[in-house]
Each structure stands twice: as structure tokens, then as C-alpha cells.
Design a protein around this motif. Structure first.
Motif, PDB file in Angstrom:
ATOM      1  N   ILE A 124       0.823  -1.218   0.000  1.00  0.00           N
ATOM      2  CA  ILE A 124       0.000   0.000   0.000  1.00  0.00           C
ATOM      3  C   ILE A 124       0.857   1.268   0.000  1.00  0.00           C
ATOM      4  O   ILE A 124       0.613   2.189  -0.765  1.00  0.00           O
ATOM      5  CB  ILE A 124      -0.960   0.027   1.221  1.00  0.00           C
ATOM      6  CG1 ILE A 124      -1.900  -1.183   1.186  1.00  0.00           C
ATOM      7  CG2 ILE A 124      -1.749   1.325   1.275  1.00  0.00           C
ATOM      8  CD1 ILE A 124      -2.900  -1.243   2.324  1.00  0.00           C
ATOM      9  N   THR A 314     -12.491  -4.233   4.677  1.00  0.00           N
ATOM     10  CA  THR A 314     -13.206  -3.769   3.476  1.00  0.00           C
ATOM     11  C   THR A 314     -14.283  -4.781   3.063  1.00  0.00           C
ATOM     12  O   THR A 314     -15.435  -4.416   2.836  1.00  0.00           O
ATOM     13  CB  THR A 314     -12.225  -3.625   2.298  1.00  0.00           C
ATOM     14  OG1 THR A 314     -11.420  -4.809   2.242  1.00  0.00           O
ATOM     15  CG2 THR A 314     -11.337  -2.424   2.437  1.00  0.00           C
ATOM     16  N   THR A 318     -18.445  -4.561   3.495  1.00  0.00           N
ATOM     17  CA  THR A 318     -19.300  -4.614   2.299  1.00  0.00           C
ATOM     18  C   THR A 318     -20.403  -5.660   2.487  1.00  0.00           C
ATOM     19  O   THR A 318     -21.559  -5.442   2.106  1.00  0.00           O
ATOM     20  CB  THR A 318     -18.442  -4.939   1.050  1.00  0.00           C
ATOM     21  OG1 THR A 318     -17.391  -3.973   0.979  1.00  0.00           O
ATOM     22  CG2 THR A 318     -19.260  -4.894  -0.228  1.00  0.00           C
ATOM     23  N   ILE A 378      -6.649   5.641  -1.458  1.00  0.00           N
ATOM     24  CA  ILE A 378      -5.448   5.900  -0.646  1.00  0.00           C
ATOM     25  C   ILE A 378      -4.693   6.970  -1.442  1.00  0.00           C
ATOM     26  O   ILE A 378      -4.582   6.842  -2.672  1.00  0.00           O
ATOM     27  CB  ILE A 378      -4.598   4.621  -0.516  1.00  0.00           C
ATOM     28  CG1 ILE A 378      -5.435   3.505   0.147  1.00  0.00           C
ATOM     29  CG2 ILE A 378      -3.323   4.876   0.291  1.00  0.00           C
ATOM     30  CD1 ILE A 378      -4.877   2.115  -0.045  1.00  0.00           C
ATOM     31  N   HIS A 380      -2.509   9.263  -3.699  1.00  0.00           N
ATOM     32  CA  HIS A 380      -1.422   9.040  -4.661  1.00  0.00           C
ATOM     33  C   HIS A 380      -0.472  10.232  -4.579  1.00  0.00           C
ATOM     34  O   HIS A 380      -0.922  11.362  -4.412  1.00  0.00           O
ATOM     35  CB  HIS A 380      -1.983   8.989  -6.089  1.00  0.00           C
ATOM     36  CG  HIS A 380      -2.801   7.764  -6.371  1.00  0.00           C
ATOM     37  ND1 HIS A 380      -2.718   7.074  -7.543  1.00  0.00           N
ATOM     38  CD2 HIS A 380      -3.732   7.105  -5.628  1.00  0.00           C
ATOM     39  CE1 HIS A 380      -3.552   6.036  -7.524  1.00  0.00           C
ATOM     40  NE2 HIS A 380      -4.187   6.047  -6.374  1.00  0.00           N
ATOM     41  N   PRO A 441     -15.009   1.352  -7.090  1.00  0.00           N
ATOM     42  CA  PRO A 441     -14.786   1.125  -5.655  1.00  0.00           C
ATOM     43  C   PRO A 441     -13.386   0.619  -5.349  1.00  0.00           C
ATOM     44  O   PRO A 441     -12.922   0.733  -4.207  1.00  0.00           O
ATOM     45  CB  PRO A 441     -15.831   0.057  -5.295  1.00  0.00           C
ATOM     46  CG  PRO A 441     -16.224  -0.572  -6.577  1.00  0.00           C
ATOM     47  CD  PRO A 441     -16.047   0.468  -7.632  1.00  0.00           C
ATOM     48  N   ARG A 447      -2.296   1.954  -9.259  1.00  0.00           N
ATOM     49  CA  ARG A 447      -2.411   1.663  -7.833  1.00  0.00           C
ATOM     50  C   ARG A 447      -3.723   0.978  -7.473  1.00  0.00           C
ATOM     51  O   ARG A 447      -4.093   0.913  -6.299  1.00  0.00           O
ATOM     52  CB  ARG A 447      -2.289   2.966  -7.035  1.00  0.00           C
ATOM     53  CG  ARG A 447      -0.867   3.445  -6.914  1.00  0.00           C
ATOM     54  CD  ARG A 447      -0.070   2.440  -6.083  1.00  0.00           C
ATOM     55  NE  ARG A 447       1.257   2.916  -5.848  1.00  0.00           N
ATOM     56  CZ  ARG A 447       2.043   2.495  -4.857  1.00  0.00           C
ATOM     57  NH1 ARG A 447       1.614   1.602  -4.012  1.00  0.00           N
ATOM     58  NH2 ARG A 447       3.240   2.952  -4.727  1.00  0.00           N
ATOM     59  N   LYS A 448      -4.422   0.501  -8.483  1.00  0.00           N
ATOM     60  CA  LYS A 448      -5.723  -0.144  -8.244  1.00  0.00           C
ATOM     61  C   LYS A 448      -5.572  -1.273  -7.222  1.00  0.00           C
ATOM     62  O   LYS A 448      -4.513  -1.903  -7.132  1.00  0.00           O
ATOM     63  CB  LYS A 448      -6.218  -0.706  -9.579  1.00  0.00           C
ATOM     64  CG  LYS A 448      -7.649  -1.077  -9.561  1.00  0.00           C
ATOM     65  CD  LYS A 448      -8.105  -1.468 -10.930  1.00  0.00           C
ATOM     66  CE  LYS A 448      -9.592  -1.725 -10.837  1.00  0.00           C
ATOM     67  NZ  LYS A 448     -10.132  -2.311 -12.008  1.00  0.00           N
ATOM     68  N   GLY A 451      -6.613  -6.678  -4.432  1.00  0.00           N
ATOM     69  CA  GLY A 451      -7.505  -7.750  -3.970  1.00  0.00           C
ATOM     70  C   GLY A 451      -8.874  -7.743  -4.638  1.00  0.00           C
ATOM     71  O   GLY A 451      -9.785  -8.427  -4.173  1.00  0.00           O
TER      72      GLY A 451
HETATM   73  C1  HEM Z   1     -14.659  -4.720  -0.984  1.00  0.00           C
HETATM   74  C2  HEM Z   1     -13.374  -4.919  -0.885  1.00  0.00           C
HETATM   75  C3  HEM Z   1     -12.295  -3.932  -1.207  1.00  0.00           C
HETATM   76  C4  HEM Z   1     -12.375  -2.620  -1.608  1.00  0.00           C
HETATM   77  C5  HEM Z   1     -13.632  -1.794  -1.845  1.00  0.00           C
HETATM   78  C6  HEM Z   1     -11.018  -2.145  -1.779  1.00  0.00           C
HETATM   79  C7  HEM Z   1     -10.689  -0.867  -2.191  1.00  0.00           C
HETATM   80  C8  HEM Z   1      -9.396  -0.433  -2.397  1.00  0.00           C
HETATM   81  C9  HEM Z   1      -9.042   0.892  -2.840  1.00  0.00           C
HETATM   82  C10 HEM Z   1     -10.032   2.010  -3.144  1.00  0.00           C
HETATM   83  C11 HEM Z   1      -7.694   0.950  -2.932  1.00  0.00           C
HETATM   84  C12 HEM Z   1      -6.850   2.172  -3.308  1.00  0.00           C
HETATM   85  C13 HEM Z   1      -6.656   2.274  -4.784  1.00  0.00           C
HETATM   86  C14 HEM Z   1      -5.852   3.499  -5.156  1.00  0.00           C
HETATM   87  O1  HEM Z   1      -4.970   3.915  -4.427  1.00  0.00           O
HETATM   88  O2  HEM Z   1      -6.139   4.088  -6.211  1.00  0.00           O
HETATM   89  C15 HEM Z   1      -7.172  -0.338  -2.544  1.00  0.00           C
HETATM   90  C16 HEM Z   1      -5.830  -0.660  -2.526  1.00  0.00           C
HETATM   91  C17 HEM Z   1      -5.350  -1.851  -2.068  1.00  0.00           C
HETATM   92  N1  HEM Z   1      -6.091  -2.937  -1.651  1.00  0.00           N
HETATM   93 FE1  HEM Z   1      -8.103  -3.099  -1.656  1.00  0.00          FE
HETATM   94  N2  HEM Z   1     -10.152  -3.152  -1.480  1.00  0.00           N
HETATM   95  C18 HEM Z   1     -10.880  -4.273  -1.131  1.00  0.00           C
HETATM   96  C19 HEM Z   1     -10.387  -5.516  -0.794  1.00  0.00           C
HETATM   97  C20 HEM Z   1      -9.068  -5.841  -0.725  1.00  0.00           C
HETATM   98  C21 HEM Z   1      -8.559  -7.154  -0.454  1.00  0.00           C
HETATM   99  C22 HEM Z   1      -9.427  -8.411  -0.241  1.00  0.00           C
HETATM  100  C23 HEM Z   1      -7.196  -7.055  -0.422  1.00  0.00           C
HETATM  101  C24 HEM Z   1      -6.167  -8.114  -0.158  1.00  0.00           C
HETATM  102  C25 HEM Z   1      -6.406  -9.282   0.378  1.00  0.00           C
HETATM  103  C26 HEM Z   1      -6.848  -5.679  -0.712  1.00  0.00           C
HETATM  104  C27 HEM Z   1      -5.566  -5.176  -0.759  1.00  0.00           C
HETATM  105  C28 HEM Z   1      -5.233  -3.919  -1.241  1.00  0.00           C
HETATM  106  C29 HEM Z   1      -3.863  -3.459  -1.416  1.00  0.00           C
HETATM  107  C30 HEM Z   1      -2.589  -4.220  -1.060  1.00  0.00           C
HETATM  108  C31 HEM Z   1      -3.947  -2.173  -1.963  1.00  0.00           C
HETATM  109  C32 HEM Z   1      -2.781  -1.257  -2.353  1.00  0.00           C
HETATM  110  C33 HEM Z   1      -2.472  -1.386  -3.851  1.00  0.00           C
HETATM  111  C34 HEM Z   1      -1.299  -0.491  -4.285  1.00  0.00           C
HETATM  112  O3  HEM Z   1      -0.966   0.450  -3.586  1.00  0.00           O
HETATM  113  O4  HEM Z   1      -0.736  -0.735  -5.346  1.00  0.00           O
HETATM  114  N3  HEM Z   1      -8.018  -4.967  -0.888  1.00  0.00           N
HETATM  115  N4  HEM Z   1      -8.226  -1.169  -2.233  1.00  0.00           N
END
Ligand code: HEM
Length: 504
Positions: A124, A314, A318, A378, A380, A441, A447-448, A451
Motif C-alpha cells: 500500500i 473492506t 461490504t 489511498i 497518490h 470502488p 495503484r488499483k 484484492g
Molecule cells: C470490498 C473490498 C475492497 C475494496 C472496496 C477495496 C478498495 C481499495 C481501494 C479504493 C484501494 C486504493 C486504490 C488506489 O490507491 O487508487 C485499494 C488498494 C489496495 N487494496 Fe483493496 N479493497 C478491497 C479488498 C481488498 C482485499 C481483499 C485485499 C487483499 C487481500 C486488498 C488489498 C489492497 C492493497 C494491497 C492495496 C494497495 C495497492 C497499491 O498500492 O498498489 N483490498 N483497495
């Protein structure tokens, strides 16, 4: 007053006056040099504190400010820490997709995030570059091995059976929160480090408590050391509890890692931690330095911390929103039941039958539109000077994409505050193609969310299993509360009781 006290008072006063003047001059020079986006008045040190005084939810304050300052504006979060906020689908697309390289950096805003990320060694908060890319690719590949095989369905089914048995024992209206947490813990922790929990097991109770406390006290609000960084060294309660909670969790993951090292089997990995350790085993002295760094113990621990925090809360939030919306919309719930009942024996292979459930998929999309778990994503970081919407964005500026505002913009969605899954369906009941500019969402661009596939598979599998067996409603006379809790970055439902009945 003795001379020492007078001198120290004068020193403090001099420091405060000097520092304030310095900040004012810097801010003036910055504004003169660049054409920055407009924004609310910024006080020295306190920044735009008064905008956040009564509501710490960033999406909520940003949405209100957006009404006065437009699609792109700047806000000072304290100590001259100016961030830029984007509100419309077009400008967010320009930033996250068209400028996906320039705006793919991250910057830790405060020391609590630095502690959480082990000094930016997780996915992240790791900065845009080769090590982050390797770490993210590794996580994506690991998730894919679960999503694309029967493994994930097997995990979800057994985690669901556990909570279904507990739900059936409830005789009074109850809050679903802890059951949804247990469900997702038992999928995500099993994948990440091979553990499954029972509801009263001390380790689960502790981990769940740490998660709640961290989300409330550490990440849920702006604590004094966020605004005045030197306070992190002062033993005030908020800094001490942030350290206790986050360090406790990091130490817990260290113990898991040491345990995995002791029992490492060359062969098929039992979980993601083991997958990473096996890759580490293959390293040689000649291996690329970035690859070595991406598999360092600290990076493994903090990748698992991300999966734990970003993955559990998250998804479980949901699921709770989905149940609340179904309870509040009996017609929607009947349509879900109808579609599931038409499946017949196809329940044996849920991966196959998902394509036959357009209405359920539309419900999933609508829940995440109405209540996106990461409503401002998060931030950028701009990796170099750039422009957005005609304004200058200096290098290192942090950019927030207000996903909530895009999901509730009447320009993108008819009656955006009404829960209406049908908006995602064509007249013949088939699914419309998703417009990824207005439904995001999981964020967008480089950076999407890593997960997304995992979360969507879990949510859909849960929806099928849960509504096949149960129906939900609010207790008579109880008013449903869809106002998200007061958390800085999340969009969590407040605790509330519902009735869950087994279907005939
Ligand atoms: C309903 C479920 C989830 C939602 C709505 C969600 C939403 C998000 C959002 C909005 C971001 C930021 C994207 C950005 O910076 O533009 C993000 C990043 C991230 N999410 Fe999720 N997330 C969910 C589930 C998960 C799960 C299940 C995992 C891992 C097991 C996860 C791991 C991460 C990680 C590691 C990042 C950082 C990616 C990066 O910086 O490259 N997320 N998520």
C-alpha cells in the motif's frame, strides 16, 4: 518566575512565532510559484482544521468542500501539509488512468502509517518503483491461484458453514458484524498464513479487537501526532495506544513468519506466506537486488499486514452493507431469492453458476457503489511536477480521489442516493457493461486494489450461500441507519440489529 522559566517561555514563544512565519512565507512562495487549485482558508499550523472539526470522515468533508470549490481543490491537513482532492469522474480518470505513471507514487502522511507499513515496505505505502511492482505482482499471482481454482470456494464454503451454524442459534435480533468478520478472517487468514479461527478463540478475539481499535483510534481519526509530528515521541495516550496496537500486530506476524520458516516444506505452498518463503529459498547470491529486497522478511511481514488490514475490514463491511440493504429492500431480496431458486442443482460449482446470476451481480455492484469501502481511496503522490485540470501539481503533492462523490454524482447516476440494482441491468435483464470511469470502488490505474478479484469472488459466493438459506429484515419499529460510521478513511456501517430467518 525564575530566570530559567522566563528564558524557556521566551524560547518557546520565539520558536512558535518563527515557525509560523516560516510556514506563512513558504505557503506564500509556493502559491506564487505555482497555480495551485483553489481551496478553503488555510491557517498556519492548523491548516483547514476547522473544516474537519465536526466530521473526521474525509469523504464527507471533501464532498462538502467540493460543492464550494469544484472538481479539483486543495486542503491543508495541518502543518502546511496541503493535499489535492479530485471530485469528478473525468478528472479522476485524467489523474489515475491518463497520468497513471506520474501520479502512482505514495507518500506516508504521518508516522502511524510509517509504523504500519514498516517504513513503506508493504504494498500500500511502498513507493512506485521496481520493488513495489514485484511485491504487487507476487500478491496478484498468489490471489489468482486461489480465485482461479476450487481452493477459494472450498475455503468460503467451510467459513460460511461455521457462521451459518452460529446464525441459526440466534433467537433474538442481532448485529452481523462479528460473524462477517469471522467469515472473512477464516478465508483471508487461511490464505495468508494458514489459520482458521473459532468465534470465541482468544487469538481471534484479540485480532478482531486490535482491528476494531486500530480502525477507531489509530486510522479512524486524526490524532494529535498526525498534526504535530514531534508528539509521536511524547508519551500521550493516543501515540502510546497506536504503538501498542500496531506493534502488537507486527510482532504477531513475525511469530507466524518464524513458525513458517521452521516448518517450511519444499513442495506445494500451504499459504501465501509459505509461497513467499519458497521464492526466497530460490534466491542466490547472483539474484537481482530488487527481487531480494521484495522477499526480505520485513516486506513479507508487511505484505501480510496489508492483506490482513486491507482485505478483511473492506470485505466484511461490504457484506454487512449488503445485508442491511437487502433487509431494507424486500423487493430486491425477493428478486435475489427468485434468481437463486432458479439455479436448481448448479450450486455444486459456484464459479460456473455466477454467470447465471445477473441480478445478484447487480446487487453486488450497487452495494459497492452506494457504500464503497475505501471512499477516498489511498492518496497518490505526484512523482514529478505535473498539471491536472489546468492547475499545477508540484512534485510530492498527495492526491485524493473522492470515489464517494463520483458514486453519488447525479451526472453519473440517476437518483444516486436510491438503492437500485436494476441500474446495472439492460431491459432484458442481462448485465450492462461496467463504466469504469464512474464505478470505481477499487480505485483505478497503476495503484488499483490488488484484492479486487478476491474480494468480488468472496462477496458473490457469500451472497449466493447466504441468501439461498436465509432471509433478513429489520425488527419492527427499528429505523435502519445507513449513515457510515465516523472513520477517517473507511466507510463502515454502524452496529445495528437485524432478524435473520432460515428460508423454508
Ligand atoms: C470490498 C473490498 C475492497 C475494496 C472496496 C477495496 C478498495 C481499495 C481501494 C479504493 C484501494 C486504493 C486504490 C488506489 O490507491 O487508487 C485499494 C488498494 C489496495 N487494496 Fe483493496 N479493497 C478491497 C479488498 C481488498 C482485499 C481483499 C485485499 C487483499 C487481500 C486488498 C488489498 C489492497 C492493497 C494491497 C492495496 C494497495 C495497492 C497499491 O498500492 O498498489 N483490498 N483497495
Amino acid at each position: 518566575m525564575d530566570i530559567d522559566a522566563v528564558i524557556s517561555l521566551l524560547t518557546v514563544k520565539t520558536f512558535v512565532v518563527g515557525f509560523t512565519t516560516f510556514l506563512l512565507v513558504m505557503s506564500y512562495l509556493q502559491r506564487k510559484k505555482y497555480k495551485l487549485p483553489p481551496g478553503p482558508p488555510q491557517l498556519p499550523i492548523l491548516g483547514s482544521y476547522f473544516a474537519f472539526r465536526n466530521d473526521g470522515r474525509l469523504y464527507s468533508v471533501f464532498t462538502k468542500l467540493g460543492k464550494s470549490f469544484g472538481d479539483i481543490f486543495s486542503v491543508d491537513l495541518g502543518f502546511g501539509h496541503t493535499v489535492v482532492v479530485l471530485k469528478s469522474a473525468d478528472i479522476v480518470h485524467e489523474a489515475l488512468v491518463e497520468k497513471k505513471e506520474t501520479l502512482a507514487g505514495r507518500g506516508v502522511r504521518t508516522w502511524k502509517y510509517e509504523l504500519f507499513s514498516g517504513g513503506n515496505r508493504d504494498i500500500i505505502f511502498s513507493d512506485y518503483g521496481p520493488v513495489w511492482r514485484l511485491q504487487k505482482r507476487m500478491a496478484l499471482k498468489a490471489f489468482r491461484t486461489y480465485v482461479a481454482s476450487n481452493k477459494l470456494e472450498t475455503f468460503t464454503r467451510s467459513a460460511f458453514d461455521e457462521i451459518a451454524a452460529l446464525i441459526e442459534k440466534e433467537t433474538e435480533p442481532f448485529d452481523m458484524h462479528v460473524y462477517m468478520r469471522l467469515l472473512i478472517f477464516n478465508i483471508v487468514c487461511r490464505m495468508a498464513y494458514g489459520k482458521i479461527y473459532k468465534i470465541n478463540e482468544p487469538e481471534f478475539v484479540w485480532l478482531n479487537g486490535v482491528m476494531d481499535e486500530s480502525l477507531g483510534k489509530v486510522f479512524g481519526s486524526i490524532i494529535p501526532s498526525d498534526v504535530i509530528p514531534v508528539l509521536k515521541h511524547v508519551p500521550i495516550p493516543s501515540s502510546l495506544s497506536a504503538k501498542r496496537l500496531l506493534q502488537g500486530l507486527i510482532d504477531f506476524q513475525k511469530v507466524q513468519l518464524e513458525g513458517h520458516k521452521r516448518t517450511l516444506n519444499l513442495g506445494e505452498a500451504r499459504d501465501i506466506m509459505e509461497q513467499m518463503l519458497l521464492l526466497k529459498e530460490e534466491l542466490t547470491a547472483e539474484s537481482d537486488d530488487d527481487v531480494k529486497e521484495s522477499l526480505s522478511d520485513l516486506r513479507i511481514i508487511h505484505t501480510i499486514m496489508d492483506i490482513f488490514f486491507a482485505g478483511i475490514q473492506t470485505t466484511s463491511d461490504t457484506l454487512v452493507w449488503m445485508i442491511l440493504y437487502a433487509a431494507d429492500n424486500p423487493k430486491v431480496q425477493s428478486k435475489i431469492h427468485e434468481e437463486l431458486d432458479s439455479l436448481g442443482d448448479d450450486f455444486c460449482d459456484l464459479r460456473q453458476c455466477k454467470t447465471k446470476l445477473p441480478y445478484c451481480e447487480a446487487v453486488q455492484r450497487e452495494v459497492m457503489r452506494m457504500r464503497p469501502a475505501g471512499p477516498v481511496a489511498i492518496p497518490h503522490r505526484a512523482v514529478c511536477d505535473t498539471k491536472l485540470g489546468g492547475y499545477d501539481i508540484p512534485k510530492n503533492t498527495l492526491i485524493f480521489a473522492n470515489i464517494w462523490a463520483i458514486h453519488h454524482d447525479p451526472k453519473n447516476w440517476e437518483s444516486p442516493d436510491v438503492f437500485k440494482p436494476e441500474r446495472f441491468l439492460n431491459k432484458d435483464g442481462s448485465l450492462k457493461e461496467l463504466d469504469k470511469k464512474t464505478w470505481l470502488p477499487f480505485g483505478s490505474g497503476n495503484r488499483k486494489c490488488v484484492g479486487e478479484a478476491l474480494a468480488r469472488t468472496n462477496i458473490m459466493t457469500f451472497l449466493i450461500l447466504f441468501f439461498q438459506q436465509f432471509e433478513v429484515s429489520f425488527p419492527p419499529g427499528q429505523k435502519p441507519d445507513f449513515e457510515p460510521a465516523m472513520l477517517e478513511l473507511a466507510c463502515a456501517p454502524k452496529p445495528q440489529k437485524i432478524i435473520v430467518k432460515k428460508r423454508q
